[in-house]
Design an enzyme around this catalytic site. Sequence first.
Site, PDB file in Angstrom:
ATOM      1  N   HIS A 143     -11.028  -3.825 -13.000  1.00 49.43           N
ATOM      2  CA  HIS A 143     -10.865  -3.408 -11.601  1.00 49.43           C
ATOM      3  C   HIS A 143     -12.148  -3.659 -10.818  1.00 49.43           C
ATOM      4  CE1 HIS A 143      -9.483  -0.467  -8.421  1.00 49.43           C
ATOM      5  NE2 HIS A 143     -10.793  -0.372  -8.263  1.00 49.43           N
ATOM      6  N   GLU A 144     -13.280  -3.243 -11.383  1.00 44.52           N
ATOM      7  CA  GLU A 144     -14.551  -3.410 -10.676  1.00 44.52           C
ATOM      8  C   GLU A 144     -14.965  -4.877 -10.587  1.00 44.52           C
ATOM      9  OE1 GLU A 144     -15.518  -1.025  -9.030  1.00 44.52           O
ATOM     10  OE2 GLU A 144     -14.291   0.490 -10.007  1.00 44.52           O
ATOM     11  N   HIS A 147     -13.158  -6.453  -7.804  1.00 45.65           N
ATOM     12  CA  HIS A 147     -13.805  -6.201  -6.513  1.00 45.65           C
ATOM     13  C   HIS A 147     -14.877  -7.253  -6.240  1.00 45.65           C
ATOM     14  CE1 HIS A 147     -11.953  -2.610  -5.063  1.00 45.65           C
ATOM     15  NE2 HIS A 147     -12.381  -1.820  -6.026  1.00 45.65           N
ATOM     16  N   GLU A 227      -8.255  -1.090  -3.065  1.00 44.11           N
ATOM     17  CA  GLU A 227      -7.979  -0.481  -4.363  1.00 44.11           C
ATOM     18  C   GLU A 227      -6.679  -1.011  -4.957  1.00 44.11           C
ATOM     19  OE1 GLU A 227     -10.168   1.504  -6.083  1.00 44.11           O
ATOM     20  OE2 GLU A 227     -11.379   0.761  -4.423  1.00 44.11           O
TER      21      GLU A 227
END
Length: 299
Positions: A143-144, A147, A227
């Site tokens: 997830h990070e 980003h 998100e």
Amino acid sequence: MLFNQIASNKRKTIVLLIVFFMLLAAIGAAVGYLWLDSLVGGMAIALIIGFIYAFSMIFQSTNIVMAMNNAKEITVDEMPDYYHIVEDMAMVAQIPMPRVYVIDDPSLNAFATGSSPQNAAVAATTGLLAIMNREELEGVIGHEVSHIRNYDIRISTIAVALASAVTLISSIGGRMMWFGGGRSRRSNDNEGGGYLQIILLIFSLLAIILAPLAASLVQLAISRQREYLADASSVELTRNPQGMIRALQKLEQSQPMAHSVDNASAALYINDPKKKSGLKHLFYTHPPIADRIRRLEQV
């Protein structure tokens, strides 16, 4: 389904950024009308200020953000499992290896920062590293890393900058309204003024008062869309939606972070670090985790 969701979130974010610049132009026009007798002049000044804020924020040092969040940089020898997961996810995402940080906090959380993949960094709490198994941790780090790969951090940084610019211009307009007299003083030379002048005056006053609130709402909306996109992108990297879903379920049960987190940093985390309750979804920095899980279950 996954790629459609990613494309949809990208389109929505572009729309939100356009709305942000329109809001910036509106508050500039309001202040320009009141103090410069020029709607266009005020808009131009506001947009210039917005661009200056955005570019200055883009080149802000990652070290400052990490220091604000009490994060400590670690090496592969200190936390090899964590470090290698970041390394693996970066390799799959085809981005340079980010710097790796840890935050001494029992809550479950993580975030990424940096203006581009070339100077990015990832941070995770000690609580997250202790509770998550490897598949779940891969989902969070994926997830990070998403980003970073998707330039989400740059978009979030620009949103912070534009919100700050709107607040600054609104504050200047408010102070001038109280202390300067502005157009109301010049209007005495133009008796009557007509309905158009009255409408423009009302619009200007409302814009000065409401623009900061509207800017905050747009900033929060951008954070929420990012998100959703990062969740979907993490599944794309790991090919393991269940790992990400289980990670989100654990994040939902996490307590607020022990140390204070400022509002600007709160939107960076994978999970709301403040865990506010009793507010409408409109004011959340993050989408409800139940909604995020529901979207992943449809992948």
